[in-house]
Design a protein around this motif. Structure first.
Motif, mmCIF file in Angstrom:
data_model
loop_
_atom_site.group_PDB
_atom_site.id
_atom_site.type_symbol
_atom_site.label_atom_id
_atom_site.label_comp_id
_atom_site.label_asym_id
_atom_site.label_seq_id
_atom_site.Cartn_x
_atom_site.Cartn_y
_atom_site.Cartn_z
ATOM 1 N N SER A 24 -12.756 50.232 58.671
ATOM 2 C CA SER A 24 -11.550 50.688 59.361
ATOM 3 C C SER A 24 -11.390 49.844 60.613
ATOM 4 N N LEU A 25 -10.250 49.188 60.701
ATOM 5 C CA LEU A 25 -9.902 48.371 61.856
ATOM 6 C C LEU A 25 -8.922 49.174 62.704
ATOM 7 N N SER A 26 -9.299 49.447 63.949
ATOM 8 C CA SER A 26 -8.429 50.193 64.859
ATOM 9 C C SER A 26 -8.012 49.278 65.998
ATOM 10 N N TYR A 27 -6.723 49.362 66.336
ATOM 11 C CA TYR A 27 -6.165 48.506 67.372
ATOM 12 C C TYR A 27 -4.964 49.211 67.981
ATOM 13 N N PRO A 34 -1.847 54.124 68.795
ATOM 14 C CA PRO A 34 -3.041 53.716 68.041
ATOM 15 C C PRO A 34 -2.707 53.399 66.591
ATOM 16 N N ARG A 35 -3.431 52.482 66.017
ATOM 17 C CA ARG A 35 -3.301 52.116 64.611
ATOM 18 C C ARG A 35 -4.702 52.020 64.022
ATOM 19 N N GLY A 36 -4.821 52.393 62.779
ATOM 20 C CA GLY A 36 -6.083 52.252 62.063
ATOM 21 C C GLY A 36 -5.792 51.953 60.613
ATOM 22 N N ILE A 37 -6.427 50.917 60.093
ATOM 23 C CA ILE A 37 -6.183 50.520 58.706
ATOM 24 C C ILE A 37 -7.495 50.167 58.016
ATOM 25 N N LYS A 58 -0.164 43.942 62.406
ATOM 26 C CA LYS A 58 -1.408 43.829 63.171
ATOM 27 C C LYS A 58 -1.561 42.472 63.836
ATOM 28 N N VAL A 68 -10.508 45.693 69.777
ATOM 29 C CA VAL A 68 -10.511 46.466 68.538
ATOM 30 C C VAL A 68 -11.766 47.315 68.456
ATOM 31 N N SER A 69 -11.697 48.303 67.571
ATOM 32 C CA SER A 69 -12.898 49.020 67.165
ATOM 33 C C SER A 69 -12.935 49.010 65.651
ATOM 34 N N ARG A 85 -17.325 47.574 68.522
ATOM 35 C CA ARG A 85 -16.182 47.186 69.349
ATOM 36 C C ARG A 85 -16.285 45.695 69.623
#
Length: 159
Positions: A24-27, A34-37, A58, A68-69, A85
């Motif tokens: 999961s890429l969060s940015y 917030p976004r998470g994919i 993205k 990012v996390s 991170r």
């Protein structure tokens, strides 16, 4: 060895990075939300490598805010997860990089590789490589390591 390197060298961290095909890429999105994919990736021993198309939302978001996390986890009990991170570096590349194909292959049966490769090679003229070098990492297995808040509760109860 840094704390990040120690965490990433743990056998469970190595197993997750080797065996879990997506993370999961969060940015932060361009609107500030917030976004998470989920995204396929490769671990090269020092960084997480991912690829996407140039017009993906993205790309603009990561160019504006590269922090990012990442979460690599498996279902089941007890849960096991690797939290990372870092900062995303983006590079435009011509064609379809071999790394993109290798990362994608991890998510599908081998008999589908040739058709997939032909399809994406005919579709994508350019891609964007996303490379995240970890600056922080935490491994949680709920056996030897817990979330910090749970560790704090357990420590208070033990005294």
């Amino acid at each position: 060895m840094t704390d990040v390197a120690k965490v990433l060298a743990e056998p469970l961290a190595q197993k997750l990075l080797r065996e879990v095909p997506t993370l999961s890429l969060s940015y932060v999105g361009r609107d500030g939300g917030p976004r998470g994919i989920p995204i396929a990736y490769l671990w090269d021993g020092t960084s997480i490598r991912m690829w996407t198309v140039p017009g993906a939302a993205k790309v603009a978001a990561l160019r504006a805010e590269p922090r990012v996390s990442l979460a690599v986890d498996v279902e089941g009990f007890p849960p096991k997860l690797l939290l990372i991170r870092g900062r995303a570096g983006l590079t435009d590349v011509e064609g379809v990089p071999d790394g993109y194909l290798q990362a994608s292959h991890r998510t599908m049966p081998q008999e589908g590789w040739d058709d997939f490769d032909a399809q994406v090679r005919s579709l994508y003229e350019k891609m964007v490589a996303i490379v995240v070098t970890p600056t922080w990492a935490r491994l949680i297995d709920f056996e030897t390591t817990l979330p910090r808040a749970v560790e704090a509760i357990a420590a208070r109860r033990a005294t």
